[in-house]
Write a protein that holds these residues in place. Sequence first.
Motif, PDB file in Angstrom:
ATOM      1  N   THR A  45       0.827  -1.207   0.000  1.00  0.00           N
ATOM      2  CA  THR A  45       0.000   0.000   0.000  1.00  0.00           C
ATOM      3  C   THR A  45       0.862   1.258   0.000  1.00  0.00           C
ATOM      4  O   THR A  45       0.605   2.202  -0.752  1.00  0.00           O
ATOM      5  N   ARG A  48       2.499   1.660  -3.456  1.00  0.00           N
ATOM      6  CA  ARG A  48       1.523   2.099  -4.447  1.00  0.00           C
ATOM      7  C   ARG A  48       1.220   3.592  -4.284  1.00  0.00           C
ATOM      8  O   ARG A  48       1.148   4.342  -5.258  1.00  0.00           O
ATOM      9  N   THR A  49       1.084   4.040  -3.035  1.00  0.00           N
ATOM     10  CA  THR A  49       0.829   5.457  -2.762  1.00  0.00           C
ATOM     11  C   THR A  49       2.008   6.319  -3.208  1.00  0.00           C
ATOM     12  O   THR A  49       1.821   7.390  -3.792  1.00  0.00           O
ATOM     13  N   ILE A  51       4.172   5.664  -5.575  1.00  0.00           N
ATOM     14  CA  ILE A  51       4.237   5.714  -7.044  1.00  0.00           C
ATOM     15  C   ILE A  51       3.168   6.670  -7.575  1.00  0.00           C
ATOM     16  O   ILE A  51       3.426   7.429  -8.505  1.00  0.00           O
ATOM     17  N   ARG A  52       1.985   6.659  -6.993  1.00  0.00           N
ATOM     18  CA  ARG A  52       0.924   7.577  -7.438  1.00  0.00           C
ATOM     19  C   ARG A  52       1.293   9.039  -7.202  1.00  0.00           C
ATOM     20  O   ARG A  52       0.880   9.914  -7.943  1.00  0.00           O
ATOM     21  N   ARG A  53       2.060   9.293  -6.146  1.00  0.00           N
ATOM     22  CA  ARG A  53       2.500  10.657  -5.847  1.00  0.00           C
ATOM     23  C   ARG A  53       3.670  11.090  -6.724  1.00  0.00           C
ATOM     24  O   ARG A  53       4.074  12.236  -6.689  1.00  0.00           O
ATOM     25  N   GLY A  54       4.254  10.147  -7.443  1.00  0.00           N
ATOM     26  CA  GLY A  54       5.407  10.474  -8.269  1.00  0.00           C
ATOM     27  C   GLY A  54       6.735  10.277  -7.559  1.00  0.00           C
ATOM     28  O   GLY A  54       7.779  10.682  -8.060  1.00  0.00           O
ATOM     29  N   ALA A 151       6.453  -0.565 -10.484  1.00  0.00           N
ATOM     30  CA  ALA A 151       5.084  -0.597 -11.015  1.00  0.00           C
ATOM     31  C   ALA A 151       4.734  -1.994 -11.514  1.00  0.00           C
ATOM     32  O   ALA A 151       3.613  -2.479 -11.294  1.00  0.00           O
ATOM     33  N   ARG A 155       1.850  -4.350  -9.909  1.00  0.00           N
ATOM     34  CA  ARG A 155       0.750  -4.833 -10.749  1.00  0.00           C
ATOM     35  C   ARG A 155       0.569  -6.339 -10.586  1.00  0.00           C
ATOM     36  O   ARG A 155      -0.542  -6.825 -10.365  1.00  0.00           O
TER      37      ARG A 155
END
Length: 190
Positions: A45, A48-49, A51-54, A151, A155
Motif C-alpha cells: 500500500t 503504491r501510494t 508511485i501515485r504521488r510520483g 510498477a 501490478r
Amino acid sequence: MPPFDSLIGVLSSRSFSTIWFWLALIGMWSAAGRTVLGVPAEVLTRARTAIRRGEAEGAPVITLLDWLSLTLPRWRLGPREGAIFLAVTSFLLTSLAIMGFGFGLELAQALTLVGLPFWLLFWMRVRLARRLVPLLAAAQEGQTPLAEAAAGTLRHMTRHRLWVTLLSMAAVLVTLLWGMLWVLLHPFGI
C-alpha cells in the motif's frame, strides 16, 4: 467418541460439526491473505501510494523491492524439486480425496477441502515468484528504471492478491456448503 483401534476409526472423527475446524479454516485463510510472498500488505500500500504521488524512487518503493529481494529466493523451485513436490503432494491429496469422498471419512474430506486450495495457493505463489524474479533482477542491475520495476511488481502482486481473495472466498464457501450438507446428512456422525 470414535473408536481409536484402527486408522479408519481415527480418520472418521468429526470435523464439520466442531467450531475448532471452522476457526482454523478462517484463521488459515486470514493469515494467507495478509502477505504476498511474505511481503506485508502495508508495504504494498505504501509503495503504491508513493508511485501515485510520483515518488517512484522513495523509501516505500525501495522497501518493497528490498522485501522482495529477501523473500523471492524462498519461492524458487527448480524443475526437479518442483516435480518431486508436485508428485508427493498430488499423491497425498488424491489419497485424502479417495479416503474422504470414496470411503466417506469426514476428516479426510475436511483435510481435502482445506488442503486443495492451499495447494493451489502454493503454486500461484511459485508462479508469481517466477514472474517477479526477472523484474527484480533487471532493477538491481540497472537495466530497468526503479519506477518501472516497482510498477510491474505492484501490478503482479495486486493481481495475485485479488486472486488469493477470490480463492479464499470460494474455498470457504465450498467447504461451508459441503460441511452443512455433511452435517445434515449425518446428524449423529454416522
